[in-house]
Design a protein around this motif. Sequence first.
Motif, mmCIF file in Angstrom:
data_model
loop_
_atom_site.group_PDB
_atom_site.id
_atom_site.type_symbol
_atom_site.label_atom_id
_atom_site.label_comp_id
_atom_site.label_asym_id
_atom_site.label_seq_id
_atom_site.Cartn_x
_atom_site.Cartn_y
_atom_site.Cartn_z
ATOM 1 N N GLY A 58 -6.995 -7.160 0.430
ATOM 2 C CA GLY A 58 -7.452 -5.792 0.182
ATOM 3 C C GLY A 58 -8.200 -5.733 -1.132
ATOM 4 O O GLY A 58 -8.400 -6.770 -1.771
ATOM 5 N N VAL A 59 -8.647 -4.564 -1.489
ATOM 6 C CA VAL A 59 -8.324 -3.220 -1.032
ATOM 7 C C VAL A 59 -9.293 -2.848 0.097
ATOM 8 O O VAL A 59 -10.509 -2.889 -0.090
ATOM 9 C CB VAL A 59 -8.431 -2.217 -2.192
ATOM 10 C CG1 VAL A 59 -8.326 -0.774 -1.728
ATOM 11 C CG2 VAL A 59 -7.401 -2.535 -3.268
ATOM 12 N N HIS A 60 -8.740 -2.449 1.252
ATOM 13 C CA HIS A 60 -9.534 -2.168 2.438
ATOM 14 C C HIS A 60 -9.407 -0.702 2.827
ATOM 15 O O HIS A 60 -8.365 -0.078 2.600
ATOM 16 C CB HIS A 60 -9.071 -3.041 3.619
ATOM 17 C CG HIS A 60 -9.146 -4.499 3.326
ATOM 18 N ND1 HIS A 60 -8.217 -5.403 3.804
ATOM 19 C CD2 HIS A 60 -10.038 -5.236 2.603
ATOM 20 C CE1 HIS A 60 -8.536 -6.624 3.385
ATOM 21 N NE2 HIS A 60 -9.637 -6.543 2.661
ATOM 22 N N VAL A 82 0.112 -1.749 -2.160
ATOM 23 C CA VAL A 82 -0.594 -0.774 -2.986
ATOM 24 C C VAL A 82 -1.420 0.170 -2.110
ATOM 25 O O VAL A 82 -2.170 -0.275 -1.243
ATOM 26 C CB VAL A 82 -1.508 -1.481 -4.008
ATOM 27 C CG1 VAL A 82 -2.322 -0.464 -4.801
ATOM 28 C CG2 VAL A 82 -0.682 -2.340 -4.953
ATOM 29 N N VAL A 83 -1.243 1.462 -2.355
ATOM 30 C CA VAL A 83 -2.043 2.514 -1.729
ATOM 31 C C VAL A 83 -2.966 3.074 -2.800
ATOM 32 O O VAL A 83 -2.529 3.373 -3.917
ATOM 33 C CB VAL A 83 -1.144 3.638 -1.172
ATOM 34 C CG1 VAL A 83 -1.980 4.759 -0.580
ATOM 35 C CG2 VAL A 83 -0.169 3.098 -0.141
ATOM 36 N N SER A 98 2.132 1.663 -6.175
ATOM 37 C CA SER A 98 2.633 0.422 -5.580
ATOM 38 C C SER A 98 4.098 0.571 -5.191
ATOM 39 O O SER A 98 4.835 1.354 -5.787
ATOM 40 C CB SER A 98 2.462 -0.752 -6.547
ATOM 41 O OG SER A 98 3.258 -0.561 -7.704
ATOM 42 N N GLN A 99 4.478 -0.206 -4.185
ATOM 43 C CA GLN A 99 5.858 -0.259 -3.703
ATOM 44 C C GLN A 99 6.202 -1.711 -3.381
ATOM 45 O O GLN A 99 5.377 -2.431 -2.819
ATOM 46 C CB GLN A 99 6.031 0.564 -2.418
ATOM 47 C CG GLN A 99 5.751 2.036 -2.569
ATOM 48 C CD GLN A 99 6.804 2.753 -3.379
ATOM 49 O OE1 GLN A 99 7.985 2.390 -3.348
ATOM 50 N NE2 GLN A 99 6.393 3.773 -4.118
ATOM 51 N N HIS A 117 -5.918 0.293 0.996
ATOM 52 C CA HIS A 117 -4.672 -0.462 1.093
ATOM 53 C C HIS A 117 -4.895 -1.913 0.712
ATOM 54 O O HIS A 117 -5.908 -2.516 1.039
ATOM 55 C CB HIS A 117 -4.139 -0.390 2.525
ATOM 56 C CG HIS A 117 -2.869 -1.146 2.715
ATOM 57 N ND1 HIS A 117 -2.788 -2.296 3.461
ATOM 58 C CD2 HIS A 117 -1.623 -0.922 2.217
ATOM 59 C CE1 HIS A 117 -1.538 -2.738 3.429
ATOM 60 N NE2 HIS A 117 -0.812 -1.932 2.688
ATOM 61 N N GLY A 118 -3.916 -2.461 0.013
ATOM 62 C CA GLY A 118 -3.904 -3.878 -0.300
ATOM 63 C C GLY A 118 -2.486 -4.321 -0.585
ATOM 64 O O GLY A 118 -1.601 -3.494 -0.817
#
Length: 199
Positions: A58-60, A82-83, A98-99, A117-118
């Motif tokens: 990502g980030v896509h 990561v969003v 991030s989570q 998202h990645g």
Amino acid sequence: MRPLSIEGAWIHEPKVFPDQRGDFHEWFRGDAFAEITGQELRLAQANLSVSRRGALRGVHYADVPPGQAKYVKCVRGAVLDVVVDLRTGSPSYGRWESQLLDDIDHRAVFLSEGLGHGFLALTDDATVVYLCSEGYAPEREHGIHPLDPGLGIDWPQDVPILLSGKDAEAPSLAARERDGSLPSYARCRAYREGLRPAR
């Protein structure tokens, strides 16, 4: 499920039932999902990726409509998921959250259409599954360089980063702003309104 700080993203923290055989948990329920998010997840594609430690994917993001909502879970190992809010006009535009997703706590993240998202694999053989609302369509898919200082994502410093050629060549957030390929917050919200289940 509870909302994350970025509107349109949620985290599911399931109750895990362990016993002498192992453990069990529900990682997705359509009725509960629709009640909490206000939309149904139309399942068009399910993906699985296996990554070595340090692989950064990502980030896509995808054009909206239709975008590509994702429900993401790590079933083996651990990843930092990561969003990123890439929706121009959003109150949280440019912000990321991030989570830790792993095979211990079994969290899952849902990100709605228009969000970036990645994830970074923190272990070898990190295995991620994700349910997607739309199938892969290369002409609608875009990326931003995950190490772009304009995003400022705080990736762990102790993990060596491995990028695909495509992700390594992805443009910056500023370049995406200039080329007009970022999704609009208003358009994403309007599209999601159309996904609300009939009452």
